[in-house]
Design an enzyme around this catalytic site. Structure first.
Site, mmCIF file in Angstrom:
data_model
loop_
_atom_site.group_PDB
_atom_site.id
_atom_site.type_symbol
_atom_site.label_atom_id
_atom_site.label_comp_id
_atom_site.label_asym_id
_atom_site.label_seq_id
_atom_site.Cartn_x
_atom_site.Cartn_y
_atom_site.Cartn_z
ATOM 1 N N ASP A 1 0.695 -1.293 -0.041
ATOM 2 C CA ASP A 1 0.157 0.166 0.124
ATOM 3 C C ASP A 1 1.000 1.194 -0.098
ATOM 4 O O ASP A 1 1.421 1.379 1.137
ATOM 5 C CB ASP A 1 -0.900 0.155 1.283
ATOM 6 C CG ASP A 1 -2.171 -1.055 1.181
ATOM 7 O OD1 ASP A 1 -1.907 -2.042 0.395
ATOM 8 O OD2 ASP A 1 -3.017 -0.702 1.973
ATOM 9 N N LYS B 1 -6.735 3.418 -3.066
ATOM 10 C CA LYS B 1 -7.274 3.410 -1.795
ATOM 11 C C LYS B 1 -7.391 4.731 -1.334
ATOM 12 O O LYS B 1 -6.721 5.623 -1.677
ATOM 13 C CB LYS B 1 -6.053 2.766 -0.952
ATOM 14 C CG LYS B 1 -6.223 2.883 0.477
ATOM 15 C CD LYS B 1 -4.861 1.914 1.214
ATOM 16 C CE LYS B 1 -5.075 2.104 2.722
ATOM 17 N NZ LYS B 1 -4.019 1.613 3.365
ATOM 18 N N LYS C 1 -10.092 0.298 -2.198
ATOM 19 C CA LYS C 1 -9.912 0.103 -0.891
ATOM 20 C C LYS C 1 -10.309 1.473 -0.173
ATOM 21 O O LYS C 1 -9.867 2.415 -0.470
ATOM 22 C CB LYS C 1 -8.578 -0.500 -0.330
ATOM 23 C CG LYS C 1 -8.233 -0.400 0.848
ATOM 24 C CD LYS C 1 -6.831 -1.138 1.337
ATOM 25 C CE LYS C 1 -6.707 -1.468 2.739
ATOM 26 N NZ LYS C 1 -5.304 -1.672 3.018
#
Length: 218
Positions: A91, A155, A184
């Site tokens: 991430d 995300k 996400k």
């Protein structure tokens, strides 16, 4: 929902003062709950991968976290080290300042550097936009840059800035990437109702530390 709620969740512990005992406790919870992954800072990659061995729970590490203001080369190197240490998902945080400047070529190259490093280990890349610092148009452009750079996910947030995920942002991101990327939602998701709203808006994954509460356990 396309899958059970537990399999949407990246069970997360990213506090700077997290100890090994706390990291291992999170791994035990993730194994018990069968979450999608455990998400930690990269210094814990080896610890987490070993603790999760023999399960379907993935090891996820953050890169360029939480500010995203490192050089692309530094992010790529951090990615390689994290993957060598056991990370299966990365991430990364975009360069938010460059996004605010409208320098989308830089943003895309920054993401691509991480994607290429992760590809060496077949790791998934999720790109953190930090939406609370961006306009809607910047969010859309950041989603497009992420998609074009080959990222697997976009995300919403780090959870360490002014605010976290909103259902409106998730819907905006889903529309921007279509089905070319997954989405996400992370930051401030602390109960089942909020998690389900994110999924309804288009989230494929949820980043959360309050996993037991979201799942109605404990």
């Amino acid at each position: 929902m396309e899958k059970q709620l537990n399999k949407y969740i990246d069970h997360t512990l990213l506090r700077a003062d997290a100890t090994e005992a706390e990291i291992l406790a999170v791994c035990e919870e993730a194994k018990e709950l069968d979450t999608a992954s455990v998400c930690v800072n990269s210094c814990w990659a080896r610890t987490v991968r070993k603790a999760l061995e023999g399960t379907t729970v993935k090891t996820c590490c953050v890169v360029g976290f939480p500010l995203g203001a490192m050089s692309p080369a530094a992010k790529a190197w951090e990615t390689r080290i994290a993957c060598e240490d056991g990370a299966q998902e990365i991430d990364m945080v975009i360069n938010i300042g460059r996004a605010k400047m409208g320098d989308w070529d830089y943003v895309k190259a920054d993401i691509r550097a991480v994607v290429e490093a992760a590809e060496e280990s077949n790791a998934v890349v999720k790109v953190i936009l930090e939406n609370c610092l961006l306009t809607d148009e910047e969010k859309i452009q950041a989603c497009i840059a992420s998609r074009d750079a080959g990222a697997d996910f976009v995300k919403t947030s780090t959870g360490f800035s002014k605010s976290g995920a909103t259902a409106e942002d998730v819907a905006l991101m889903r529309k921007a990437v279509g089905r070319d990327c997954e989405v996400k939602a992370a930051g401030g998701i602390r109960d089942r109702e909020t998690a389900l709203k994110m999924i309804e808006a288009g989230a494929d994954r949820i980043g959360a530390s309050a996993t037991k509460k979201i799942l109605g356990i404990g």
